[in-house]
Design a protein around this motif. Structure first.
Motif, PDB file in Angstrom:
ATOM      1  N   ALA A 189       2.814  -4.123  17.971  1.00 21.23           N
ATOM      2  CA  ALA A 189       4.078  -3.382  18.008  1.00 21.23           C
ATOM      3  C   ALA A 189       3.969  -2.015  17.349  1.00 21.23           C
ATOM      4  CB  ALA A 189       5.179  -4.204  17.341  1.00 21.23           C
ATOM      5  N   GLY A 190       2.935  -1.819  16.512  1.00 22.77           N
ATOM      6  CA  GLY A 190       2.722  -0.507  15.911  1.00 22.77           C
ATOM      7  C   GLY A 190       2.841  -0.440  14.412  1.00 22.77           C
ATOM      8  N   ILE A 191       2.826  -1.591  13.720  1.00 23.20           N
ATOM      9  CA  ILE A 191       2.906  -1.558  12.251  1.00 23.20           C
ATOM     10  C   ILE A 191       1.725  -0.760  11.700  1.00 23.20           C
ATOM     11  CG2 ILE A 191       1.534  -3.625  11.714  1.00 23.20           C
ATOM     12  CD1 ILE A 191       4.940  -3.056  10.187  1.00 23.20           C
ATOM     13  N   GLY A 192       2.003   0.059  10.678  1.00 29.46           N
ATOM     14  CA  GLY A 192       0.936   0.861  10.090  1.00 29.46           C
ATOM     15  C   GLY A 192       0.304   0.226   8.871  1.00 29.46           C
ATOM     16  N   SER A 193       1.121  -0.428   8.060  1.00 25.73           N
ATOM     17  CA  SER A 193       0.640  -1.092   6.847  1.00 25.73           C
ATOM     18  C   SER A 193       1.743  -2.003   6.340  1.00 25.73           C
ATOM     19  CB  SER A 193       0.234  -0.075   5.775  1.00 25.73           C
ATOM     20  OG  SER A 193       1.317   0.804   5.485  1.00 25.73           O
ATOM     21  N   ILE A 194       1.381  -2.853   5.380  1.00 27.94           N
ATOM     22  CA  ILE A 194       2.312  -3.841   4.835  1.00 27.94           C
ATOM     23  C   ILE A 194       2.393  -3.670   3.329  1.00 27.94           C
ATOM     24  CG2 ILE A 194       2.611  -6.329   4.418  1.00 27.94           C
ATOM     25  CD1 ILE A 194       1.429  -6.817   7.171  1.00 27.94           C
ATOM     26  N   GLU A 222      -3.041 -15.526   1.795  1.00 25.40           N
ATOM     27  CA  GLU A 222      -3.354 -15.710   3.212  1.00 25.40           C
ATOM     28  C   GLU A 222      -2.790 -14.568   4.052  1.00 25.40           C
ATOM     29  OE1 GLU A 222      -2.777 -18.888   6.912  1.00 25.40           O
ATOM     30  OE2 GLU A 222      -1.891 -19.334   4.951  1.00 25.40           O
ATOM     31  N   VAL A 223      -1.548 -14.177   3.786  1.00 20.65           N
ATOM     32  CA  VAL A 223      -0.962 -13.062   4.541  1.00 20.65           C
ATOM     33  C   VAL A 223      -1.753 -11.782   4.310  1.00 20.65           C
ATOM     34  CG1 VAL A 223       1.074 -11.591   4.831  1.00 20.65           C
ATOM     35  CG2 VAL A 223       1.360 -14.066   4.574  1.00 20.65           C
ATOM     36  N   ILE A 224      -2.042 -11.484   3.049  1.00 24.25           N
ATOM     37  CA  ILE A 224      -2.732 -10.245   2.714  1.00 24.25           C
ATOM     38  C   ILE A 224      -4.136 -10.198   3.315  1.00 24.25           C
ATOM     39  CG2 ILE A 224      -3.733  -8.923   0.797  1.00 24.25           C
ATOM     40  CD1 ILE A 224      -0.757  -8.516   0.971  1.00 24.25           C
ATOM     41  N   THR A 225      -4.901 -11.253   3.138  1.00 27.83           N
ATOM     42  CA  THR A 225      -6.285 -11.246   3.632  1.00 27.83           C
ATOM     43  C   THR A 225      -6.333 -11.293   5.155  1.00 27.83           C
ATOM     44  OG1 THR A 225      -6.435 -13.651   3.327  1.00 27.83           O
ATOM     45  CG2 THR A 225      -7.235 -12.254   1.531  1.00 27.83           C
ATOM     46  N   THR A 226      -5.380 -11.984   5.776  1.00 29.44           N
ATOM     47  CA  THR A 226      -5.336 -11.999   7.241  1.00 29.44           C
ATOM     48  C   THR A 226      -4.988 -10.620   7.777  1.00 29.44           C
ATOM     49  OG1 THR A 226      -4.643 -14.322   7.208  1.00 29.44           O
ATOM     50  CG2 THR A 226      -4.332 -13.114   9.263  1.00 29.44           C
ATOM     51  N   ALA A 227      -4.038  -9.957   7.129  1.00 27.63           N
ATOM     52  CA  ALA A 227      -3.705  -8.584   7.535  1.00 27.63           C
ATOM     53  C   ALA A 227      -4.940  -7.696   7.451  1.00 27.63           C
ATOM     54  CB  ALA A 227      -2.591  -8.029   6.651  1.00 27.63           C
ATOM     55  N   LEU A 230      -7.337  -8.227  10.249  1.00 24.76           N
ATOM     56  CA  LEU A 230      -6.860  -7.667  11.512  1.00 24.76           C
ATOM     57  C   LEU A 230      -6.811  -6.143  11.491  1.00 24.76           C
ATOM     58  CD1 LEU A 230      -3.949 -10.151  12.304  1.00 24.76           C
ATOM     59  CD2 LEU A 230      -6.217 -10.081  13.348  1.00 24.76           C
ATOM     60  N   GLY A 231      -7.208  -5.543  10.372  1.00 26.19           N
ATOM     61  CA  GLY A 231      -7.213  -4.084  10.285  1.00 26.19           C
ATOM     62  C   GLY A 231      -5.893  -3.483   9.851  1.00 26.19           C
ATOM     63  N   ILE A 232      -5.022  -4.279   9.208  1.00 25.12           N
ATOM     64  CA  ILE A 232      -3.744  -3.783   8.701  1.00 25.12           C
ATOM     65  C   ILE A 232      -3.870  -3.616   7.187  1.00 25.12           C
ATOM     66  CG2 ILE A 232      -1.268  -4.187   8.503  1.00 25.12           C
ATOM     67  CD1 ILE A 232      -1.542  -6.176  10.863  1.00 25.12           C
ATOM     68  N   PRO A 233      -3.837  -2.393   6.667  1.00 22.76           N
ATOM     69  CA  PRO A 233      -3.940  -2.204   5.214  1.00 22.76           C
ATOM     70  C   PRO A 233      -2.683  -2.700   4.513  1.00 22.76           C
ATOM     71  CG  PRO A 233      -4.320  -0.150   6.439  1.00 22.76           C
ATOM     72  CD  PRO A 233      -3.723  -1.121   7.388  1.00 22.76           C
ATOM     73  N   THR A 234      -2.811  -2.994   3.224  1.00 22.30           N
ATOM     74  CA  THR A 234      -1.668  -3.378   2.404  1.00 22.30           C
ATOM     75  C   THR A 234      -1.756  -2.686   1.044  1.00 22.30           C
ATOM     76  OG1 THR A 234      -2.595  -5.256   1.174  1.00 22.30           O
ATOM     77  CG2 THR A 234      -1.828  -5.695   3.413  1.00 22.30           C
ATOM     78  N   THR A 235      -0.644  -2.679   0.354  1.00 24.42           N
ATOM     79  CA  THR A 235      -0.630  -2.301  -1.057  1.00 24.42           C
ATOM     80  C   THR A 235      -0.724  -3.588  -1.882  1.00 24.42           C
ATOM     81  OG1 THR A 235       1.787  -2.389  -1.208  1.00 24.42           O
ATOM     82  CG2 THR A 235       0.798  -0.304  -0.527  1.00 24.42           C
ATOM     83  N   GLN A 260      -9.668  -7.676  -3.149  1.00 26.75           N
ATOM     84  CA  GLN A 260     -10.218  -6.388  -2.736  1.00 26.75           C
ATOM     85  C   GLN A 260     -11.739  -6.460  -2.545  1.00 26.75           C
ATOM     86  OE1 GLN A 260      -8.849  -4.019  -1.461  1.00 26.75           O
ATOM     87  NE2 GLN A 260      -9.472  -1.981  -2.136  1.00 26.75           N
ATOM     88  N   LYS A 261     -12.394  -7.217  -3.386  1.00 23.76           N
ATOM     89  CA  LYS A 261     -13.837  -7.399  -3.211  1.00 23.76           C
ATOM     90  C   LYS A 261     -14.142  -8.054  -1.864  1.00 23.76           C
ATOM     91  CE  LYS A 261     -15.166  -8.018  -8.083  1.00 23.76           C
ATOM     92  NZ  LYS A 261     -15.733  -8.980  -9.050  1.00 23.76           N
ATOM     93  N   GLU A 262     -13.287  -8.972  -1.475  1.00 23.06           N
ATOM     94  CA  GLU A 262     -13.494  -9.721  -0.228  1.00 23.06           C
ATOM     95  C   GLU A 262     -13.167  -8.885   1.004  1.00 23.06           C
ATOM     96  OE1 GLU A 262     -11.225 -13.400   2.061  1.00 23.06           O
ATOM     97  OE2 GLU A 262     -11.260 -13.388  -0.128  1.00 23.06           O
ATOM     98  N   THR A 263     -12.107  -8.076   0.939  1.00 26.51           N
ATOM     99  CA  THR A 263     -11.596  -7.435   2.163  1.00 26.51           C
ATOM    100  C   THR A 263     -11.635  -5.914   2.148  1.00 26.51           C
ATOM    101  OG1 THR A 263      -9.298  -7.282   1.391  1.00 26.51           O
ATOM    102  CG2 THR A 263      -9.975  -9.365   2.415  1.00 26.51           C
ATOM    103  N   GLY A 264     -11.463  -5.298   0.980  1.00 25.92           N
ATOM    104  CA  GLY A 264     -11.403  -3.839   0.901  1.00 25.92           C
ATOM    105  C   GLY A 264     -10.173  -3.229   1.535  1.00 25.92           C
ATOM    106  N   GLY A 265      -9.125  -4.031   1.775  1.00 21.68           N
ATOM    107  CA  GLY A 265      -7.968  -3.535   2.520  1.00 21.68           C
ATOM    108  C   GLY A 265      -6.789  -3.068   1.699  1.00 21.68           C
ATOM    109  N   ILE A 266      -6.900  -3.071   0.355  1.00 18.44           N
ATOM    110  CA  ILE A 266      -5.774  -2.670  -0.505  1.00 18.44           C
ATOM    111  C   ILE A 266      -5.865  -1.180  -0.793  1.00 18.44           C
ATOM    112  CG2 ILE A 266      -4.686  -2.970  -2.761  1.00 18.44           C
ATOM    113  CD1 ILE A 266      -5.708  -5.859  -2.745  1.00 18.44           C
ATOM    114  N   THR A 267      -4.782  -0.468  -0.536  1.00 23.38           N
ATOM    115  CA  THR A 267      -4.764   0.990  -0.712  1.00 23.38           C
ATOM    116  C   THR A 267      -4.358   1.414  -2.115  1.00 23.38           C
ATOM    117  OG1 THR A 267      -2.464   1.128   0.055  1.00 23.38           O
ATOM    118  CG2 THR A 267      -4.205   1.354   1.718  1.00 23.38           C
ATOM    119  N   GLU A 268      -3.548   0.599  -2.803  1.00 20.77           N
ATOM    120  CA  GLU A 268      -3.022   1.008  -4.109  1.00 20.77           C
ATOM    121  C   GLU A 268      -2.554  -0.218  -4.878  1.00 20.77           C
ATOM    122  OE1 GLU A 268       0.372   3.534  -3.302  1.00 20.77           O
ATOM    123  OE2 GLU A 268       1.619   1.845  -2.720  1.00 20.77           O
ATOM    124  N   PHE A 269      -2.402  -0.029  -6.182  1.00 21.84           N
ATOM    125  CA  PHE A 269      -1.803  -1.054  -7.034  1.00 21.84           C
ATOM    126  C   PHE A 269      -0.603  -0.436  -7.729  1.00 21.84           C
ATOM    127  CE2 PHE A 269      -1.414  -3.363 -11.113  1.00 21.84           C
ATOM    128  CZ  PHE A 269      -1.187  -4.640 -10.609  1.00 21.84           C
TER     129      PHE A 269
END
Length: 454
Positions: A189-194, A222-227, A230-235, A260-269
């Motif tokens: 649908a076009g989500i950019g990040s979560i 599970e939600v965070i790592t699955t995102a 799938l290539g969806i970054p999160t905070t 973060q060590k596992e996925t590298g998908g977190i942009t900020e804390f």
């Protein structure tokens, strides 16, 4: 005094400061400065140390690590919050925002008002909308996906940063989909990040105490790592200053770091201190050892230790002017933070809990806060790409700067929103259903007032 000969990673000035603290704390700080990973037990030791000199040493250490990771640039994003409903099936003890569907103050913005708010923000220079809300009963599972699709159709270039892990889980349950299927739907649908909210403290016993029935720590992960997969970054976030211990704070940071060590998908804390004054669990006073939010020293320490423990893994630590106020947010820029968050335009969740800030800080004011502490302001995207660096302040104000004086009248406030019959919750509105816009409501109210006065 600590033997500085045994602390090889300190320059003279920083070494002199750290040399005034307890040897155990000094060695932990030196380890961090040398690129070593601070363990959860060592993080707990830092949280436990209440000495004033230790706090200053932690701030200086975090500030040096910030400099290594980010230089002297401090970022912000031009965005708008859209909390489209406060009706929620959950009754978390810390949340003063949610309303039961039977309460008069429950509201639900129709789709055309959500899109109008997004378009208005885009026209004022925003690059992002941040969308989070309550969990309305009997919600169509596709609501979040449909809303994302409609927003992207109307504003293709706008970044949609939306739907906490709690909302993703709820949407999946209502759709009878797996979490992965639901996140894939949001991506298409076009989500950019979560946003990585609904984290609070990622410890089951704490969560069962302050928010029984809320998304579990395992489900949040599970939600965070699955995102991320799938290539969806999160905070990522923490809410602190209520019933959690220092050990639980440090363990939370370790938990985030492991993801973060596992996925590298977190942009900020983003540390978020508990705002207590309107929180149900504070009003009831039924919870043992509940504190009225974090102290100023605890706020500074949390941001500094977050930088120290997350260094090398999460590069961006944000200070929240909504939670802490602009002045303390400035101090946090000397405590490991390199970002001051967004302009927001609207903010309902912290405001309803009693926070004194949340309506709007325009770009020029955010840049002033940054310059006042000797840093260079830069506008960023949601994903931390630098859009504009401001070595010199522009002569002409931006459109959002000019909107600041009448912000509440133009953009609407949470206090007014919950009184409007036009947006009263009366069951979930389908995403395509038309309804009144804020502009139309204001014109109607002015016309009624004029008629009454005449």
């Amino acid at each position: 005094m600590t033997d500085l000969i045994k602390l090889p990673h300190l320059d003279k000035a920083l070494g002199a400061l750290i040399g005034t603290v307890r040897p155990e704390v000094a060695r932990i700080l030196d380890k961090a400065l040398g690129g070593g990973e601070v363990t959860v037990d060592e993080g707990t030791r830092l949280f436990d140390d209440a000495d004033g000199a230790s706090l200053l040493a932690m701030m200086a250490t975090a500030d040096e690590l910030r400099r290594q990771a980010n230089g002297d640039v401090v970022t912000y994003v031009v965005n708008r919050n859209i909390n489209f409903t406060n009706v929620c099936i959950k009754h978390c003890g810390f949340c003063a925002f949610s309303r039961d569907y039977r309460q008069e103050e429950g509201y639900f913005l129709p789709l055309n008002e959500i899109i109008r708010r997004a378009k208005e923000a885009w026209e004022l220079g925003a690059t992002e909308v941040c969308i989070q809300a309550g969990l309305p009963p009997k919600m169509d599972g596709s609501l979040y996906i449909d809303l994302t699709r409609e927003l992207k159709a109307a504003l293709p270039a706008l970044h949609v940063h939306a739907f906490s892990p709690e909302e993703v889980l709820y949407g999946a349950i209502r759709s009878k989909w797996t979490i992965e299927q639901y996140l894939q739907g949001l991506k298409e649908a076009g989500i950019g990040s979560i946003p990585g909210t609904s984290a609070e403290i990622l410890d089951p016993s704490v969560r069962d105490n302050i928010s029984p029935g809320r998304i579990t720590a395992a489900q949040w992960r599970e939600v965070i790592t699955t995102a991320h997969r799938l290539g969806i970054p999160t905070t990522s976030t923490i809410m602190f200053g209520h019933v959690e211990t220092n050990a639980e704070r440090a363990a939370h940071l370790g938990y985030i770091r492991d993801i973060q060590k596992e996925t590298g998908g977190i942009t900020e804390f983003v540390p978020l201190s508990f705002v207590h004054s309107e929180a149900p669990m504070w009003s009831s006073q039924k919870m043992a050892d509940l504190r009225p939010g974090a102290t100023g020293a605890e706020v500074v320490k949390m941001h500094a230790i977050a930088r120290i423990m997350l260094h090398g893994w999460i590069h961006n630590i944000q200070s929240s002017w909504v939670k802490e106020g602009p002045k303390l947010a400035q101090v946090l820029l000397a405590s490991g933070c390199n970002d001051v968050g967004g302009t927001l335009i609207n903010e309902s969740i912290s405001t309803s809990a009693g926070a004194a800030y949340g309506q709007l800080l325009p770009p020029r004011e955010l840049r002033r806060l940054i310059r006042d502490v000797g840093r260079v302001p830069a506008e960023r995207s949601t994903l931390y790409c630098i859009l504009r660096r401001f070595d010199v302040e522009p002569v002409e104000p931006e459109a959002l700067d000019l909107s600041n004086e009448r912000a509440r009248e133009r953009f609407g406030s949470y206090g007014e929103l919950i009184t409007l019959d036009e947006f009263r919750y009366s069951g979930q509105r389908a995403p395509s259903l038309e309804g009144p816009t804020w502009t139309e409501v204001q014109l109607k109210r002015k016309a009624t007032a004029t008629t009454a006065a005449g």
